[in-house]
Design a protein around this motif. Structure first.
Motif, PDB file in Angstrom:
ATOM      1  N   UNK A  15       0.891  -1.173   0.000  1.00 28.41           N
ATOM      2  CA  UNK A  15       0.000   0.000   0.000  1.00 28.41           C
ATOM      3  C   UNK A  15       0.917   1.207   0.000  1.00 28.41           C
ATOM      4  N   UNK A  16       0.821   2.058  -1.014  1.00 25.64           N
ATOM      5  CA  UNK A  16       1.820   3.106  -1.193  1.00 25.64           C
ATOM      6  C   UNK A  16       1.221   4.394  -1.741  1.00 25.64           C
ATOM      7  N   UNK A  17       2.052   5.402  -1.716  1.00 25.83           N
ATOM      8  CA  UNK A  17       1.793   6.664  -2.407  1.00 25.83           C
ATOM      9  C   UNK A  17       3.133   7.194  -2.867  1.00 25.83           C
ATOM     10  N   UNK A  18       3.122   8.177  -3.707  1.00 23.05           N
ATOM     11  CA  UNK A  18       4.390   8.736  -4.162  1.00 23.05           C
ATOM     12  C   UNK A  18       4.904   9.755  -3.144  1.00 23.05           C
ATOM     13  N   UNK A  19       6.197   9.902  -3.146  1.00 21.45           N
ATOM     14  CA  UNK A  19       6.889  10.900  -2.334  1.00 21.45           C
ATOM     15  C   UNK A  19       7.890  11.568  -3.250  1.00 21.45           C
ATOM     16  N   UNK A  20       7.854  12.890  -3.312  1.00 20.92           N
ATOM     17  CA  UNK A  20       8.789  13.641  -4.133  1.00 20.92           C
ATOM     18  C   UNK A  20       9.847  14.243  -3.211  1.00 20.92           C
ATOM     19  N   UNK A  21      11.078  13.821  -3.379  1.00 23.86           N
ATOM     20  CA  UNK A  21      12.170  14.349  -2.561  1.00 23.86           C
ATOM     21  C   UNK A  21      12.263  13.662  -1.213  1.00 23.86           C
ATOM     22  N   UNK A  22      12.674  14.429  -0.219  1.00 25.26           N
ATOM     23  CA  UNK A  22      12.945  13.892   1.109  1.00 25.26           C
ATOM     24  C   UNK A  22      11.677  13.758   1.939  1.00 25.26           C
ATOM     25  N   UNK A  23      11.712  12.802   2.886  1.00 25.48           N
ATOM     26  CA  UNK A  23      10.572  12.606   3.763  1.00 25.48           C
ATOM     27  C   UNK A  23      10.763  11.376   4.627  1.00 25.48           C
ATOM     28  N   UNK A  24       9.707  11.018   5.339  1.00 30.97           N
ATOM     29  CA  UNK A  24       9.761   9.842   6.208  1.00 30.97           C
ATOM     30  C   UNK A  24       8.372   9.253   6.374  1.00 30.97           C
ATOM     31  N   UNK A  25       8.362   8.007   6.786  1.00 28.17           N
ATOM     32  CA  UNK A  25       7.129   7.324   7.154  1.00 28.17           C
ATOM     33  C   UNK A  25       7.364   6.703   8.528  1.00 28.17           C
ATOM     34  N   UNK A  26       6.366   6.843   9.385  1.00 21.37           N
ATOM     35  CA  UNK A  26       6.404   6.297  10.742  1.00 21.37           C
ATOM     36  C   UNK A  26       5.114   5.519  10.958  1.00 21.37           C
ATOM     37  N   UNK A  27       5.216   4.378  11.637  1.00 16.03           N
ATOM     38  CA  UNK A  27       4.017   3.605  11.959  1.00 16.03           C
ATOM     39  C   UNK A  27       4.287   2.715  13.166  1.00 16.03           C
ATOM     40  N   UNK A  28       3.220   2.439  13.887  1.00 18.09           N
ATOM     41  CA  UNK A  28       3.287   1.487  14.993  1.00 18.09           C
ATOM     42  C   UNK A  28       2.720   0.166  14.496  1.00 18.09           C
ATOM     43  N   UNK A  29       3.552  -0.853  14.469  1.00 26.84           N
ATOM     44  CA  UNK A  29       3.113  -2.196  14.115  1.00 26.84           C
ATOM     45  C   UNK A  29       2.557  -2.830  15.376  1.00 26.84           C
ATOM     46  N   UNK A  30       1.251  -3.116  15.381  1.00 23.15           N
ATOM     47  CA  UNK A  30       0.627  -3.655  16.591  1.00 23.15           C
ATOM     48  C   UNK A  30       0.439  -5.167  16.549  1.00 23.15           C
ATOM     49  N   UNK A  31       0.413  -5.757  15.334  1.00 21.99           N
ATOM     50  CA  UNK A  31       0.321  -7.212  15.265  1.00 21.99           C
ATOM     51  C   UNK A  31       0.839  -7.702  13.924  1.00 21.99           C
ATOM     52  N   UNK A  32       1.321  -8.944  13.934  1.00 20.01           N
ATOM     53  CA  UNK A  32       1.806  -9.618  12.744  1.00 20.01           C
ATOM     54  C   UNK A  32       1.580 -11.105  12.926  1.00 20.01           C
ATOM     55  N   UNK A 161      -2.893  11.443   9.404  1.00 19.13           N
ATOM     56  CA  UNK A 161      -2.549  10.434  10.390  1.00 19.13           C
ATOM     57  C   UNK A 161      -2.635   9.011   9.854  1.00 19.13           C
ATOM     58  N   UNK A 162      -3.242   8.833   8.693  1.00 21.07           N
ATOM     59  CA  UNK A 162      -3.309   7.517   8.054  1.00 21.07           C
ATOM     60  C   UNK A 162      -2.849   7.676   6.617  1.00 21.07           C
ATOM     61  N   UNK A 163      -2.775   6.574   5.902  1.00 27.58           N
ATOM     62  CA  UNK A 163      -2.352   6.650   4.507  1.00 27.58           C
ATOM     63  C   UNK A 163      -3.289   7.589   3.767  1.00 27.58           C
ATOM     64  N   UNK A 164      -2.750   8.638   3.126  1.00 21.31           N
ATOM     65  CA  UNK A 164      -3.596   9.620   2.450  1.00 21.31           C
ATOM     66  C   UNK A 164      -4.266   9.064   1.202  1.00 21.31           C
ATOM     67  N   UNK A 165      -5.197   9.860   0.628  1.00 21.12           N
ATOM     68  CA  UNK A 165      -5.882   9.462  -0.585  1.00 21.12           C
ATOM     69  C   UNK A 165      -4.890   9.112  -1.680  1.00 21.12           C
ATOM     70  N   UNK A 166      -5.310   8.308  -2.606  1.00 18.55           N
ATOM     71  CA  UNK A 166      -4.424   7.892  -3.686  1.00 18.55           C
ATOM     72  C   UNK A 166      -3.618   6.650  -3.341  1.00 18.55           C
ATOM     73  N   UNK A 167      -3.887   6.038  -2.203  1.00 20.97           N
ATOM     74  CA  UNK A 167      -3.171   4.823  -1.828  1.00 20.97           C
ATOM     75  C   UNK A 167      -3.559   3.722  -2.800  1.00 20.97           C
ATOM     76  N   UNK A 168      -2.575   2.976  -3.220  1.00 21.13           N
ATOM     77  CA  UNK A 168      -2.803   1.853  -4.114  1.00 21.13           C
ATOM     78  C   UNK A 168      -2.214   0.602  -3.504  1.00 21.13           C
ATOM     79  N   UNK A 169      -2.653  -0.533  -3.941  1.00 23.57           N
ATOM     80  CA  UNK A 169      -2.089  -1.795  -3.460  1.00 23.57           C
ATOM     81  C   UNK A 169      -1.732  -2.640  -4.671  1.00 23.57           C
ATOM     82  N   UNK A 170      -0.588  -3.304  -4.581  1.00 22.28           N
ATOM     83  CA  UNK A 170      -0.171  -4.214  -5.627  1.00 22.28           C
ATOM     84  C   UNK A 170       0.201  -5.527  -5.005  1.00 22.28           C
ATOM     85  N   UNK A 171       0.138  -6.591  -5.770  1.00 18.96           N
ATOM     86  CA  UNK A 171       0.444  -7.899  -5.213  1.00 18.96           C
ATOM     87  C   UNK A 171       0.926  -8.838  -6.289  1.00 18.96           C
ATOM     88  N   UNK A 172       1.453  -9.959  -5.846  1.00 18.01           N
ATOM     89  CA  UNK A 172       1.815 -11.022  -6.767  1.00 18.01           C
ATOM     90  C   UNK A 172       3.197 -10.856  -7.364  1.00 18.01           C
TER      91      UNK A 172
END
Length: 175
Positions: A15-32, A161-172
């Motif tokens: 599940x992704x979005x584009x990022x132009x230039x510098x930045x970061x992503x932070x998340x709390x993984x609560x289960x796997x 606070x969550x993945x913004x609009x335009x999120x896409x998912x790819x698989x396989x």
């Protein structure tokens, strides 16, 4: 499912979005779900959406704790650096500054420990998001993230606070 994020080509859900230039992503993984010891989920920045693409990823595995994986050239082998041998919940943070990528982990989301820093030449526009692979195409893996934020350093605030609009998912086999 997904064969793995490893070797010279990847199979996973993203599940992704584009990022132009510098930045970061932070998340709390609560289960796997522990599908296999190398089933993994985490934060990824990727140069492209093809299976052999360059990428940096800070992650948690099903049985081998936190790690940082990267592929510095399209089609090259992936490299791994292990972090702590912990289990969820765990905070993860992935930072891009030019061609420098830093992966961090934290128990509380405030005090960060560097897992690994690498240099990878990537285009200005990259894909940033949440990656998940069971490491076994016949089994499903589930990961739960909370408090996901993407910071685009060219902006003055976190975009959402969550993945913004335009999120896409790819698989396989095409990633």
């Amino acid at each position: 499912s997904g064969g793995d994020i490893w070797g010279t080509a990847d199979q996973f859900h993203y599940a992704y979005r584009t990022l132009v230039g510098d930045g970061e992503i932070i998340a709390q993984l609560t289960s796997l779900t522990n599908t296999t010891s190398w089933g993994k989920t985490g934060l990824m920045i990727r140069a492209g959406l093809t299976t052999p693409s360059r990428h940096a990823m800070v992650m948690m595995t099903g049985g081998n704790g936190v790690g940082f994986e990267w592929r510095d050239t399209d089609g090259a082998s992936t490299t791994n650096k292990t972090g702590t041998s912990t289990v969820p919940p765990r905070w993860l943070r992935l930072v891009r500054q030019g061609d420098q990528f830093q992966g961090y982990e934290s128990a509380d989301g405030r005090n960060w420990t560097l897992v690994k820093q690498v240099s990878i030449t990537m285009p200005v526009t990259v894909y940033v998001g949440l990656a998940n692979s069971s490491h076994d195409n016949s089994r499903l893996a589930t990961a739960t993230f909370e408090n996901v934020s993407i910071q685009d350093y060219s902006l003055t605030d976190i975009q959402a606070p969550t993945m913004p609009g335009g999120v896409s998912a790819i698989a396989g086999s095409d990633t």
